[in-house]
Design an enzyme around this catalytic site. Structure first.
Site, PDB file in Angstrom:
ATOM      1  N   GLU A 161       0.807  -1.219   0.000  1.00 30.90           N
ATOM      2  CA  GLU A 161       0.000   0.000   0.000  1.00 30.90           C
ATOM      3  C   GLU A 161       0.845   1.277   0.000  1.00 30.90           C
ATOM      4  O   GLU A 161       0.321   2.365  -0.209  1.00 30.90           O
ATOM      5  CB  GLU A 161      -0.939  -0.004   1.215  1.00 30.90           C
ATOM      6  CG  GLU A 161      -1.986  -1.101   1.144  1.00 30.90           C
ATOM      7  CD  GLU A 161      -2.777  -1.261   2.428  1.00 30.90           C
ATOM      8  OE1 GLU A 161      -3.838  -1.906   2.378  1.00 30.90           O
ATOM      9  OE2 GLU A 161      -2.332  -0.769   3.484  1.00 30.90           O
ATOM     10  N   GLY A 214     -12.827  -4.410   2.383  1.00 30.18           N
ATOM     11  CA  GLY A 214     -13.889  -5.291   1.918  1.00 30.18           C
ATOM     12  C   GLY A 214     -15.155  -4.477   1.734  1.00 30.18           C
ATOM     13  O   GLY A 214     -15.532  -3.703   2.616  1.00 30.18           O
ATOM     14  N   MET A 270      -9.403  -2.703   8.628  1.00 30.12           N
ATOM     15  CA  MET A 270      -8.827  -2.979   9.938  1.00 30.12           C
ATOM     16  C   MET A 270      -8.005  -1.840  10.539  1.00 30.12           C
ATOM     17  O   MET A 270      -7.363  -2.037  11.571  1.00 30.12           O
ATOM     18  CB  MET A 270      -7.958  -4.251   9.854  1.00 30.12           C
ATOM     19  CG  MET A 270      -8.742  -5.503   9.501  1.00 30.12           C
ATOM     20  SD  MET A 270      -7.717  -6.987   9.367  1.00 30.12           S
ATOM     21  CE  MET A 270      -7.128  -7.174  11.050  1.00 30.12           C
ATOM     22  N   GLU A 271      -8.039  -0.641   9.927  1.00 31.14           N
ATOM     23  CA  GLU A 271      -7.209   0.439  10.445  1.00 31.14           C
ATOM     24  C   GLU A 271      -7.854   1.831  10.453  1.00 31.14           C
ATOM     25  O   GLU A 271      -7.504   2.671  11.286  1.00 31.14           O
ATOM     26  CB  GLU A 271      -5.901   0.549   9.630  1.00 31.14           C
ATOM     27  CG  GLU A 271      -4.977  -0.632   9.702  1.00 31.14           C
ATOM     28  CD  GLU A 271      -5.321  -1.724   8.701  1.00 31.14           C
ATOM     29  OE1 GLU A 271      -4.987  -2.891   8.961  1.00 31.14           O
ATOM     30  OE2 GLU A 271      -5.941  -1.398   7.655  1.00 31.14           O
ATOM     31  N   ASP A 302     -12.399  -7.044  -2.186  1.00 31.48           N
ATOM     32  CA  ASP A 302     -13.292  -8.195  -2.075  1.00 31.48           C
ATOM     33  C   ASP A 302     -14.645  -7.713  -1.561  1.00 31.48           C
ATOM     34  O   ASP A 302     -14.739  -6.611  -1.016  1.00 31.48           O
ATOM     35  CB  ASP A 302     -12.709  -9.244  -1.126  1.00 31.48           C
ATOM     36  CG  ASP A 302     -12.357  -8.652   0.242  1.00 31.48           C
ATOM     37  OD1 ASP A 302     -13.178  -8.779   1.170  1.00 31.48           O
ATOM     38  OD2 ASP A 302     -11.274  -8.043   0.389  1.00 31.48           O
TER      39      ASP A 302
END
Length: 230
Positions: free
Chosen positions: A12, A78, A171-172, A195
């Site tokens: 990233e 996601g 997640m962040e 996804d």
């Protein structure tokens, strides 16, 4: 103007580093920060690591040591249908989906002493949208959720689905937003969908397209950095 950029994984941030003509490499608390000049702005870039705690530490170190005007969180997420793979998402606000102090009278996702939602800085978001529009880049906006898990079942976030425009999970992001909120620093969250949650091919899609979508996120982030002005 100093702009901080934080991603969770090498994929990233690596592409952005490669685009710097020259940079200074600075290590603080085990985190590596890359400082460079881009289009008259100072950019400070770092890989914060996966998960809420890792990224929060990195964000706090970046703000404390480099005093950015704005922090951009880039990466992948996601998506929730009707979003699809490769959609670009800008968060209007972010929240923790795995915080639960409801028994003590707080809303699901709310940490005592903090808001349930961390709203993106509107002037910065407007300028990012303008840059995307000028470069003919489509995007989606909405609420993004953060938690320390790879969400594969919408049941995990059911308390949010009925009342808020949820478009993605990762997640962040909320941790970056939380730290920026605490330090009164502007932030923007920009993610590509790798996804789609609850789809039959979700895990396979993530494993197949994680690197590809992370690179796209880096490319868009660098384009924003190259066109951003105060």
């Amino acid at each position: 103007m100093v702009i901080g950029i934080i991603g969770a994984m090498d994929s990233e941030v690596k592409l952005i580093i490669e685009k710097f003509e020259k940079y200074e490499r600075i290590i603080i608390g085990g985190y590596v920060f890359y400082k460079a000049e881009v289009n008259g702005n100072t950019c400070v870039l770092s890989k914060g690591g996966i998960g809420k705690t890792n990224i929060a530490i990195c964000t706090a170190l970046l703000i404390s040591n480099f005093n950015p005007t704005m922090v951009i969180n880039t990466g992948i997420a996601g998506g929730l249908s009707p979003l699809k793979k490769d959609d670009l998402v800008l968060a209007n606000q972010l929240a923790y989906h795995d915080v639960d102090v409801v028994a003590l009278g707080y809303e699901k996702g709310q940490i005592p002493g903090s808001p349930r939602f961390f709203a993106t800085n509107q002037p910065s978001l407007i300028q990012v949208k303008k840059i995307l529009h000028e470069n003919s880049i489509d995007y989606k906006t909405g609420t993004v959720l953060t938690g320390d898990q790879f969400v594969t079942d919408k049941e995990v976030i059911k308390e949010f689905l009925t009342c808020d425009e949820i478009i993605a999970c990762e997640m962040e992001g909320a941790s970056v937003a939380h730290v920026c909120h605490q330090f009164c620093v502007s932030f923007v969250s920009l993610r590509f969908i790798s996804d789609v949650i609850d789809s039959d091919s979700q895990v396979d899609d993530y494993q197949t397209f994680e690197l590809e979508t992370a690179k796209k996120s880096s490319e868009i982030c660098y384009k924003i950095l190259s066109n951003f002005h105060q």
